[in-house]
Enzyme design. Structure first.
Site, mmCIF file in Angstrom:
data_model
loop_
_atom_site.group_PDB
_atom_site.id
_atom_site.type_symbol
_atom_site.label_atom_id
_atom_site.label_comp_id
_atom_site.label_asym_id
_atom_site.label_seq_id
_atom_site.Cartn_x
_atom_site.Cartn_y
_atom_site.Cartn_z
ATOM 1 C CG ASP A 80 -2.050 0.971 1.119
ATOM 2 O OD1 ASP A 80 -2.656 1.041 0.036
ATOM 3 O OD2 ASP A 80 -2.344 1.671 2.101
ATOM 4 C CG HIS A 81 -0.517 5.025 0.583
ATOM 5 N ND1 HIS A 81 -0.858 6.129 -0.174
ATOM 6 C CD2 HIS A 81 -1.618 4.720 1.307
ATOM 7 C CE1 HIS A 81 -2.099 6.472 0.095
ATOM 8 N NE2 HIS A 81 -2.592 5.629 0.973
ATOM 9 C CG ASP A 102 0.374 7.715 -3.200
ATOM 10 O OD1 ASP A 102 -0.043 8.513 -4.063
ATOM 11 O OD2 ASP A 102 0.264 7.914 -1.980
ATOM 12 C CD GLU A 132 -4.202 9.145 -2.861
ATOM 13 O OE1 GLU A 132 -4.126 10.328 -2.478
ATOM 14 O OE2 GLU A 132 -3.768 8.181 -2.202
ATOM 15 C CG HIS A 203 -6.616 4.990 0.526
ATOM 16 N ND1 HIS A 203 -5.257 4.805 0.494
ATOM 17 C CD2 HIS A 203 -7.111 4.190 -0.458
ATOM 18 C CE1 HIS A 203 -4.935 3.947 -0.464
ATOM 19 N NE2 HIS A 203 -6.055 3.562 -1.056
ATOM 20 C CB VAL A 226 -9.494 -0.267 8.293
ATOM 21 C CG1 VAL A 226 -9.524 0.098 9.782
ATOM 22 C CG2 VAL A 226 -10.881 -0.122 7.673
ATOM 23 C CB THR A 228 -5.708 5.192 12.223
ATOM 24 O OG1 THR A 228 -4.776 5.763 11.292
ATOM 25 C CG2 THR A 228 -5.579 5.920 13.544
#
Length: 273
Positions: A80-81, A102, A132, A203, A226, A228
């Site tokens: 991710d990212h 990203d 994104e 996100h 998800v 945090t």
């Protein structure tokens, strides 16, 4: 169970929840909750998590894959990212069936060029590529304002020009929120769903209340990220245990309730499925 593939889960699960993994306890908590709910899920490792582990993807990726393979739930692995081309290319060697590349910090034309190159690389290896458009906020240098939200016309053009398989959109959520107070633009989500021919990804979902998430899913969000919320549950459980047992030095004593708390947090999201 063999690892699931993100591409297949995107077509069969609605919505599909993706949870961030930072430690082995995160992966175990996600697997436990997915098994209990009999629901598929994605275990995702961010570039920031890799940096936390000294820049070495292998240990965390190997452990996460092992947790997924020994689970009875359908679990896929996702990076991710990812901004690093080197880390993107490491996906093929570590069982990841999808990557979120990203390039959102770049100007539109540069974003398209970099993402299209990433898509071509990924598709040659049967890896699903998410990108994104817009700025979701909550990361250093981001400003969470309506002006950075994803434009449907531009999003449709971006999807066509890059060939992405899924698109993360800026519709009112923000990364790293610890309070669930975000309000989403559901009209915009519906417009994006009509304009964009690939699954939409939300996100920063930890800051979104359940009712808002349900509306977003109904409006067209397919994948929900998800992170945090798991860390909040983890840290809260560790803090509570150590406050009650300040002389504890065995980490197993406080990591066990932390893992249980994370599993409960994951289960709450999977019940929205």
């Amino acid at each position: 169970m063999p690892l699931a593939r993100t591409r297949e889960l995107l077509t069969t699960a609605h919505p599909l929840f993706a949870f961030n993994v930072i430690t082995t306890e995160h992966a175990e908590a996600i697997a436990t909750a997915a098994e209990a709910a009999n629901a598929p899920a994605i275990l995702q490792i961010s570039e920031n998590a890799v940096k936390f582990h000294g820049g070495n993807l292998t240990p965390l990726a190997t452990a996460t894959a092992a947790v997924a393979r020994t689970s009875t739930a359908q679990l896929a692995l996702h990076l991710d990212h990812i901004e690093s081309e080197e880390l993107l290319h490491a996906a093929a060697a570590h069982d990841f069936s999808s990557v979120m590349f990203d390039a959102s910090r770049l100007p539109y034309a540069d974003n398209v060029k970099a993402t299209a190159e990433a898509v071509r690389w990924a598709h040659r290896r049967d890896i699903t590529l998410e990108a994104e458009l817009g700025r979701i906020g909550g990361k250093p240098g981001d400003a969470h304002t309506p002006g950075i939200r994803t434009d449907p016309t531009e999003a449709a053009r971006y999807a066509a020009e890059t060939g992405v398989d899924a698109l993360a959109v800026a519709v009112g959520s923000s990364h790293a929120m610890t309070d669930r107070t975000a309000t989403l633009d559901h009209t915009l989500i519906a417009r994006l769903r009509e304009a964009v021919p690939v699954p939409l990804v939300l996100h920063g979902s930890s800051g979104v209340p359940d009712a808002e998430l349900r509306r977003a899913i109904a409006a067209g969000i397919r994948k929900v990220n998800v992170g945090t919320a798991l860390n909040k549950a983890y840290t809260g459980a560790v803090r509570a245990f150590l406050e009650a047992h300040p002389s504890t030095v065995d980490p197993r004593k406080y990591l066990a309730p932390a893992r249980e708390a994370m599993a409960s947090a994951v289960a709450a999201y999977l019940r929205l499925n």
